[in-house]
Scaffold this motif. Structure first.
Motif, PDB file in Angstrom:
ATOM      1  N   ARG A 174       0.831  -1.206   0.000  1.00  0.00           N
ATOM      2  CA  ARG A 174       0.000   0.000   0.000  1.00  0.00           C
ATOM      3  C   ARG A 174       0.867   1.258   0.000  1.00  0.00           C
ATOM      4  NH1 ARG A 174      -3.116  -2.995   3.763  1.00  0.00           N
ATOM      5  NH2 ARG A 174      -2.248  -1.780   5.498  1.00  0.00           N
ATOM      6  N   TYR A 175       1.953   1.199   0.763  1.00  0.00           N
ATOM      7  CA  TYR A 175       2.844   2.355   0.817  1.00  0.00           C
ATOM      8  C   TYR A 175       3.480   2.619  -0.548  1.00  0.00           C
ATOM      9  CZ  TYR A 175       6.809   5.339   1.900  1.00  0.00           C
ATOM     10  OH  TYR A 175       7.718   6.369   1.898  1.00  0.00           O
ATOM     11  N   ILE A 196      10.536   4.071   4.409  1.00  0.00           N
ATOM     12  CA  ILE A 196      10.138   5.429   4.795  1.00  0.00           C
ATOM     13  C   ILE A 196      11.364   6.264   5.163  1.00  0.00           C
ATOM     14  CG2 ILE A 196       8.872   6.768   6.532  1.00  0.00           C
ATOM     15  CD1 ILE A 196       6.873   4.393   6.622  1.00  0.00           C
ATOM     16  N   PHE A 197      12.294   5.635   5.856  1.00  0.00           N
ATOM     17  CA  PHE A 197      13.526   6.329   6.226  1.00  0.00           C
ATOM     18  C   PHE A 197      14.303   6.751   4.979  1.00  0.00           C
ATOM     19  CE2 PHE A 197      18.144   5.856   7.146  1.00  0.00           C
ATOM     20  CZ  PHE A 197      18.295   6.972   7.951  1.00  0.00           C
ATOM     21  N   GLN A 198      14.427   5.851   4.006  1.00  0.00           N
ATOM     22  CA  GLN A 198      15.145   6.168   2.771  1.00  0.00           C
ATOM     23  C   GLN A 198      14.432   7.266   1.975  1.00  0.00           C
ATOM     24  OE1 GLN A 198      18.150   5.223   1.772  1.00  0.00           O
ATOM     25  NE2 GLN A 198      18.361   4.058   3.680  1.00  0.00           N
ATOM     26  N   ASP A 199      13.111   7.223   1.967  1.00  0.00           N
ATOM     27  CA  ASP A 199      12.356   8.262   1.259  1.00  0.00           C
ATOM     28  C   ASP A 199      12.516   9.620   1.941  1.00  0.00           C
ATOM     29  OD1 ASP A 199      11.546   6.468  -0.619  1.00  0.00           O
ATOM     30  OD2 ASP A 199       9.484   6.269   0.117  1.00  0.00           O
ATOM     31  N   THR A 200      12.643   9.600   3.256  1.00  0.00           N
ATOM     32  CA  THR A 200      12.869  10.850   3.987  1.00  0.00           C
ATOM     33  C   THR A 200      14.221  11.451   3.615  1.00  0.00           C
ATOM     34  OG1 THR A 200      11.506  10.078   5.838  1.00  0.00           O
ATOM     35  CG2 THR A 200      13.028  11.899   6.275  1.00  0.00           C
ATOM     36  N   LEU A 201      15.242  10.609   3.553  1.00  0.00           N
ATOM     37  CA  LEU A 201      16.563  11.077   3.125  1.00  0.00           C
ATOM     38  C   LEU A 201      16.513  11.604   1.691  1.00  0.00           C
ATOM     39  CD1 LEU A 201      18.933   8.285   4.537  1.00  0.00           C
ATOM     40  CD2 LEU A 201      18.562  10.577   5.459  1.00  0.00           C
TER      41      LEU A 201
END
Length: 204
Positions: free
Chosen positions: A7-8, A49-54
């Protein structure tokens, strides 16, 4: 792959981050996920999510919009409140580097815009109408203005205005202030050139 991860990924946030008009929305979506559910998500999804934030912070310098900057600030706040210490440190470092690059690009863009709108000869003409204090001030605006404001002709005009026409300036002060110009003038006269290369700005 878990249902939550699928879903993400269907949200397409990473792709949206690369588009200037979708970047703020994607940052806000990431921010909402971090604040609302990050700690309850599977480890593999947390990693995404962490990688997308970076990625969001790395792309910030390319966006150059106020909404993008504000959205990145919000994302940083959410990351700081949700991520564990080590990941939080990496995110903060990435954001600081991105912010520096963002400011540099923004400044360079403003200078290019000013240069494109006003050619150097036009700037020199405009600056010839300024008084001494204003001329000094415009040198601090940007690189192209500084180059124009340091044109020797402008400072020759200023020198003439301040020392050549002032009735209140004492003879001693005039002599002291003009010493460098006189020295340059005599040197150039001996070499057959008295119209150029006098350092008018340095004479003040």
């Amino acid at each position: 792959m878990s249902n939550s991860t699928e879903r993400y990924q269907k949200l397409g946030l990473r792709e949206s981050l690369t588009r200037i008009y979708q970047y703020p929305i994607a940052c806000k979506e990431l921010s909402s996920i971090l604040r609302g559910a990050y700690g309850k998500l599977p480890k593999n999804l947390q990693a995404l999510i962490f990688q997308d934030t970076l990625t969001a912070f790395r792309l910030l310098p390319e966006m150059q919009t106020r909404s993008a900057n504000a959205a990145a600030q919000l994302l940083l706040q959410s990351a700081e409140s949700a991520l564990p210490k080590q990941k939080k440190s990496l995110v903060v470092t990435e954001f600081k580097q991105a912010k520096v690059a963002y400011i540099r690009r923004s400044r360079a863009h403003r200078e290019e815009t000013v240069s494109a709108q006003l050619p150097q000869d036009v700037l020199v003409h405009i600056f010839s109408l300024l008084d001494l204090q204003s001329l000094i001030s415009v040198t601090l605006v940007c690189r192209s203005w500084s180059l124009a404001a340091n044109d020797s002709h402008l400072w020759e005009l200023q020198y003439t205005t301040v020392f050549g026409r002032s009735k209140t300036c004492s003879r001693t002060k005039m002599q002291q202030s003009s010493r460098l110009v006189k020295e340059d003038y005599m040197f150039l006269k001996e070499n057959g050139d008295t119209k150029t290369h006098i350092h008018w700005k340095e004479s003040f």
